[in-house]
Design a protein around this motif. Sequence first.
Motif, PDB file in Angstrom:
ATOM      1  N   GLU A   6       0.504  -0.946   0.359  1.00 46.41           N
ATOM      2  CA  GLU A   6      -0.198  -0.218  -0.406  1.00 46.41           C
ATOM      3  C   GLU A   6       0.563   0.995  -0.226  1.00 46.41           C
ATOM      4  OE1 GLU A   6      -3.906   0.059   2.440  1.00 46.41           O
ATOM      5  OE2 GLU A   6      -3.135  -1.710   2.758  1.00 46.41           O
ATOM      6  N   LEU A  69       4.615   9.387   4.490  1.00 49.43           N
ATOM      7  CA  LEU A  69       3.376   9.775   3.401  1.00 49.43           C
ATOM      8  C   LEU A  69       3.598  11.371   2.622  1.00 49.43           C
ATOM      9  CD1 LEU A  69       0.583   8.185   5.542  1.00 49.43           C
ATOM     10  CD2 LEU A  69       1.385   7.319   3.226  1.00 49.43           C
ATOM     11  N   SER A  73       5.050   9.565  -3.854  1.00 49.40           N
ATOM     12  CA  SER A  73       4.288  10.373  -4.838  1.00 49.40           C
ATOM     13  C   SER A  73       2.728   9.419  -5.051  1.00 49.40           C
ATOM     14  CB  SER A  73       4.951  10.371  -5.723  1.00 49.40           C
ATOM     15  OG  SER A  73       5.390   8.879  -6.651  1.00 49.40           O
ATOM     16  N   ASP A  74       2.137  10.351  -5.237  1.00 53.04           N
ATOM     17  CA  ASP A  74       0.481   9.874  -5.023  1.00 53.04           C
ATOM     18  C   ASP A  74       0.218   8.255  -6.309  1.00 53.04           C
ATOM     19  OD1 ASP A  74      -0.273  11.767  -3.457  1.00 53.04           O
ATOM     20  OD2 ASP A  74      -1.268  13.072  -4.895  1.00 53.04           O
ATOM     21  N   THR A  75       1.268   8.418  -7.371  1.00 53.60           N
ATOM     22  CA  THR A  75       1.231   7.227  -7.916  1.00 53.60           C
ATOM     23  C   THR A  75       1.507   6.071  -7.579  1.00 53.60           C
ATOM     24  OG1 THR A  75       3.138   7.164  -8.939  1.00 53.60           O
ATOM     25  CG2 THR A  75       1.332   8.703 -10.006  1.00 53.60           C
ATOM     26  N   LEU A  77       1.163   5.023  -4.117  1.00 50.95           N
ATOM     27  CA  LEU A  77       0.263   4.995  -3.111  1.00 50.95           C
ATOM     28  C   LEU A  77      -0.726   4.387  -3.203  1.00 50.95           C
ATOM     29  CD1 LEU A  77       0.944   8.176  -1.271  1.00 50.95           C
ATOM     30  CD2 LEU A  77       2.251   5.603  -0.646  1.00 50.95           C
ATOM     31  N   SER A  78      -1.666   3.653  -2.307  1.00 51.24           N
ATOM     32  CA  SER A  78      -3.064   3.097  -3.038  1.00 51.24           C
ATOM     33  C   SER A  78      -4.062   4.107  -2.452  1.00 51.24           C
ATOM     34  CB  SER A  78      -3.236   1.447  -1.751  1.00 51.24           C
ATOM     35  OG  SER A  78      -3.269   2.237  -0.098  1.00 51.24           O
ATOM     36  N   ILE A  79      -5.218   3.534  -2.162  1.00 54.45           N
ATOM     37  CA  ILE A  79      -6.368   4.937  -2.459  1.00 54.45           C
ATOM     38  C   ILE A  79      -6.367   4.493  -0.860  1.00 54.45           C
ATOM     39  CG2 ILE A  79      -9.197   5.035  -2.231  1.00 54.45           C
ATOM     40  CD1 ILE A  79      -9.021   3.206  -4.975  1.00 54.45           C
ATOM     41  N   ARG A  82      -2.868   6.862  -0.149  1.00 54.90           N
ATOM     42  CA  ARG A  82      -4.167   9.138  -0.058  1.00 54.90           C
ATOM     43  C   ARG A  82      -4.709   9.173  -0.065  1.00 54.90           C
ATOM     44  NH1 ARG A  82      -4.768   6.897  -6.004  1.00 54.90           N
ATOM     45  NH2 ARG A  82      -3.120   6.076  -7.215  1.00 54.90           N
ATOM     46  N   LYS A  85      -2.922  10.071   3.759  1.00 56.89           N
ATOM     47  CA  LYS A  85      -1.809  11.375   3.060  1.00 56.89           C
ATOM     48  C   LYS A  85      -2.510  12.990   3.056  1.00 56.89           C
ATOM     49  CE  LYS A  85       1.635  13.241  -0.811  1.00 56.89           C
ATOM     50  NZ  LYS A  85       2.207  12.190  -1.367  1.00 56.89           N
ATOM     51  N   ARG A  86      -3.941  13.033   2.316  1.00 52.10           N
ATOM     52  CA  ARG A  86      -5.017  14.195   2.205  1.00 52.10           C
ATOM     53  C   ARG A  86      -5.279  14.928   3.417  1.00 52.10           C
ATOM     54  NH1 ARG A  86      -7.056  11.608  -2.438  1.00 52.10           N
ATOM     55  NH2 ARG A  86      -9.068  11.139  -1.112  1.00 52.10           N
TER      56      ARG A  86
END
Length: 95
Positions: A6, A69, A73-75, A77-79, A82, A85-86
Amino acid sequence: MSRRCELTGKAVLVGNLVSHSNHKTKTRFLPNLVKVTLSSETLGRSVRLRVATAALRSVEHRGGLDAFLLKASDTQLSIGARALKREITKKQATA
């Protein structure tokens, strides 16, 4: 549940086992995934993730889950990662 880390995106690789007589057999190389509970200092709670053992070393090297995190990069990372991280960036922006 897919066999994918993940945090780093490390996944199953496909290749050949080659014998001494050069006989080739298809095989799958699986990542070493473990279920881990990591704590986020910014959010003040713990999170369960399925990560590769190499990713655990990377998390420790970068100084914890939050630092890892924010730098990742977001690409890759799993959903779920992400979304985490937000949450962390939003919490740091308000603090």
